[in-house]
Scaffold this active site. Structure first.
Site, mmCIF file in Angstrom:
data_model
loop_
_atom_site.group_PDB
_atom_site.id
_atom_site.type_symbol
_atom_site.label_atom_id
_atom_site.label_comp_id
_atom_site.label_asym_id
_atom_site.label_seq_id
_atom_site.Cartn_x
_atom_site.Cartn_y
_atom_site.Cartn_z
ATOM 1 N N CYS A 8 0.814 -1.201 0.000
ATOM 2 C CA CYS A 8 0.000 0.000 0.000
ATOM 3 C C CYS A 8 0.852 1.257 0.000
ATOM 4 O O CYS A 8 2.075 1.224 0.053
ATOM 5 C CB CYS A 8 -0.920 0.023 1.220
ATOM 6 S SG CYS A 8 -0.023 0.189 2.767
ATOM 7 N N GLY A 25 -1.057 0.590 -4.711
ATOM 8 C CA GLY A 25 -2.227 -0.194 -4.326
ATOM 9 C C GLY A 25 -3.450 0.239 -5.087
ATOM 10 O O GLY A 25 -3.743 1.435 -5.152
ATOM 11 N N ASN A 39 1.451 0.381 6.259
ATOM 12 C CA ASN A 39 2.142 -0.138 5.083
ATOM 13 C C ASN A 39 3.152 -1.167 5.571
ATOM 14 O O ASN A 39 4.050 -0.837 6.350
ATOM 15 C CB ASN A 39 2.861 1.003 4.341
ATOM 16 C CG ASN A 39 3.633 0.518 3.138
ATOM 17 O OD1 ASN A 39 3.418 -0.592 2.655
ATOM 18 N ND2 ASN A 39 4.540 1.340 2.650
ATOM 19 N N GLY A 40 3.014 -2.424 5.125
ATOM 20 C CA GLY A 40 3.937 -3.468 5.548
ATOM 21 C C GLY A 40 3.212 -4.754 5.877
ATOM 22 O O GLY A 40 2.050 -4.948 5.514
ATOM 23 N N TYR A 47 11.702 -1.674 -8.384
ATOM 24 C CA TYR A 47 10.405 -1.743 -9.061
ATOM 25 C C TYR A 47 9.304 -0.878 -8.462
ATOM 26 O O TYR A 47 8.603 -0.176 -9.182
ATOM 27 C CB TYR A 47 9.945 -3.198 -9.100
ATOM 28 C CG TYR A 47 8.541 -3.388 -9.626
ATOM 29 C CD1 TYR A 47 8.227 -3.077 -10.949
ATOM 30 C CD2 TYR A 47 7.519 -3.869 -8.815
ATOM 31 C CE1 TYR A 47 6.942 -3.237 -11.443
ATOM 32 C CE2 TYR A 47 6.235 -4.034 -9.301
ATOM 33 C CZ TYR A 47 5.944 -3.710 -10.614
ATOM 34 O OH TYR A 47 4.671 -3.866 -11.095
ATOM 35 N N SER A 91 8.431 0.323 -15.913
ATOM 36 C CA SER A 91 9.373 0.388 -14.799
ATOM 37 C C SER A 91 10.789 0.009 -15.201
ATOM 38 O O SER A 91 11.726 0.258 -14.442
ATOM 39 C CB SER A 91 8.899 -0.523 -13.658
ATOM 40 O OG SER A 91 8.830 -1.864 -14.087
ATOM 41 N N ASP A 105 14.654 -5.965 -18.501
ATOM 42 C CA ASP A 105 13.531 -5.926 -17.564
ATOM 43 C C ASP A 105 14.100 -5.753 -16.159
ATOM 44 O O ASP A 105 15.259 -6.060 -15.905
ATOM 45 C CB ASP A 105 12.700 -7.205 -17.656
ATOM 46 C CG ASP A 105 11.262 -6.999 -17.201
ATOM 47 O OD1 ASP A 105 10.956 -5.904 -16.688
ATOM 48 O OD2 ASP A 105 10.454 -7.929 -17.347
ATOM 49 N N ASP A 106 13.247 -5.253 -15.242
ATOM 50 C CA ASP A 106 13.764 -4.960 -13.906
ATOM 51 C C ASP A 106 13.885 -6.198 -13.035
ATOM 52 O O ASP A 106 14.753 -6.265 -12.168
ATOM 53 C CB ASP A 106 12.889 -3.913 -13.202
ATOM 54 C CG ASP A 106 11.413 -4.255 -13.266
ATOM 55 O OD1 ASP A 106 11.014 -5.265 -12.666
ATOM 56 O OD2 ASP A 106 10.661 -3.527 -13.930
#
Length: 472
Positions: free
Chosen positions: A12, A38, A113-114, A254, A295, A357-358
């Site tokens: 989030c 999110g 967040n987490g 990312y 990204s 690509d990442d």
């Protein structure tokens, strides 16, 4: 990470404001800048002279606040907001944050967040004491612990409660007289503080959200800090002194927006440096460099610069297709990629292509993208990944908690290359990643959590220990 459609998501984004008119609109603007963190739900709680008001629902921010009246009703000069992707708990309205708790003597809102690694154990203990949880999310645990605390002062209650929880967390807590911030002892998730032109304060998961409301960056919240923002200003305290920086490396690879700065490091600059180092570590004979939108474009430009090869727009992303079209099955994921991505035949036809690509997590559609380029006439496609192989699950706020989901955990590099149909496949080294980001914290990883790549978790995993052992 276009090839990982709906396969790796951060939990989030959180945003808070104190001491500003139109706190509801500022919070909305801040959350809009964090929408990439999110898309399953959103909510805002505001403080109007000590009275907390709330609205939250499932969907994107614009879908949740589709009527102006919904946002207009959230009056006050302080607020907290949240955009959610579920890593713990399902996609139900009860789990959308911030939850607002009404007690006979107080009101309390919480944005998290987490991911907590001992939430199940704590929930069982609290339920045995008679507590009832409104949601299946782990975020509610902290509030119950605070209510059980025997400490006389609220801040002491919060400190005592934080000392009982484990894992990754960045909390924003809104009360009738304060906005309170807490970060875990390793700083897994980023959190920054800014000041508005009128003197009010804002807090956000990323600095891009500070920029969105024209706030001037003040400082990052450090591991173990407990920060109180109220009408008297900012007071920085700590809930623990046992801290070691280990910020999530995937924020740089990312998750974060390229215009954000994390611990003083610009995300775009770090990704470009990843590409440069990758070019030095894993060169190849090719004609052009192509990045996977969006990204990976920073890393691709770095690879081109580092290799001396021209950077070309060999893949085009359809900007008008939203996440609501992304489906969970492999067949539908591939159809979604076909709708969202197209190869530019005039660019790749007859060329040896380096495809940057990442990261690769499940690897679900890598083969499709390689085939897309070859069908457009690419002679060779050399896949270069601007991070190490993702081999271990995450337990601090990413939705990969099962090693069986990770292709690099079960297949060799050659097996993956064959599955993807690439002419070669190489990854950035751990040392290259550390050097590219350039944090100056303690050895061995300079302040980064690299557990996704090497299994060296910064903390015990508590409730997840059994799951991890079964994966091996």
């Amino acid at each position: 990470m276009f090839n990982e459609v709906k396969s790796l998501n951060e939990e989030c984004g959180v945003f808070g404001v104190w001491g500003a008119e139109n706190a509801n609109y500022l919070t909305y603007l801040g959350l809009h800048s964090l929408q990439h963190r999110g898309q399953e739900g959103a909510g805002i709680v505001t403080n109007d002279h000590g009275k907390l008001n709330s609205y939250r629902n499932l969907g994107l921010l614009t879908q949740v606040f589709y009527k102006p009246s919904l946002l207009n009703s959230l009056t006050g000069n302080a607020g907290v907001g949240h955009v959610r992707y579920s890593t713990a708990g399902g996609n139900r309205i009860e789990n959308v944050q911030p939850p607002l708790f009404d007690f006979t003597d107080d009101q309390f809102a919480l944005a998290h967040n987490g991911n907590l690694t001992n939430a199940d154990t704590l929930k069982k203990d609290l339920e045995q004491k008679g507590d009832i949880f409104k949601s299946s999310s782990d975020s509610e645990v902290l509030l119950h612990l605070i209510r059980h605390s025997k400490q006389a002062i609220q801040i002491d209650k919060i400190k005592e409660s934080l000392q009982q929880i484990k894992g990754g967390f960045a909390y924003l807590m809104l009360t009738k007289d304060s906005l309170i911030l807490a970060l875990d002892s390793h700083g897994f998730r980023p959190l920054s503080i800014g000041q508005l032109p009128n003197g009010g304060y804002v807090v956000a998961s990323e600095t891009c959200a500070l920029d969105a409301v024209e706030a001037k960056f003040i400082r990052d919240v450090n591991p173990g800090e407990l920060t109180i923002i109220n009408d008297q200003g900012i007071h920085v305290d700590t809930w623990t002194d046992d801290t070691t920086m280990a910020i999530c490396s995937m924020e740089y690879i990312y998750f974060a927006r390229p215009d954000s700065n994390i611990l003083g490091v610009n995300v775009h600059t770090a990704r470009k440096q990843m590409g440069k180092i990758l070019a030095r570590e894993q060169p190849t004979d090719a004609d052009i460099v192509v990045g996977v939108p969006n990204s990976s474009l920073s890393a691709a430009s770095g690879y081109a610069e580092g290799s001396g090869l021209p950077y070309e727009m060999g893949l085009i992303k359809n900007q008008y297709m939203g996440r609501e079209f992304i489906q969970p099955s492999q067949e539908l994921r591939e159809k979604a990629v076909r709708q969202k991505l197209a190869a530019v035949k005039g660019v790749v036809d007859g060329k040896k292509v380096v495809l940057v690509d990442d990261s690769i997590v499940r690897g679900t559609t890598c083969a499709f993208i390689v085939k897309l380029l070859k069908d457009a006439g690419a002679i060779e496609v050399h896949l270069r990944i601007a991070s190490p192989p993702f081999k271990y699950p995450s337990f601090y706020g990413i939705d990969i908690q099962d090693r069986k989901e990770l292709i690099a955990a079960h297949k060799s590099k050659e097996e993956m290359r064959q599955q993807f149909g690439a002419d070669s496949l190489e990854f950035l080294s751990e040392t290259g990643l550390i050097d590219a980001i350039g944090l100056k914290y303690d050895f061995p990883y300079n302040g980064l959590d690299l557990s996704y790549f090497n299994g060296d978790y910064p903390t015990p995993l508590y409730d997840y220990e059994k799951n991890l052992s079964q994966d091996f």
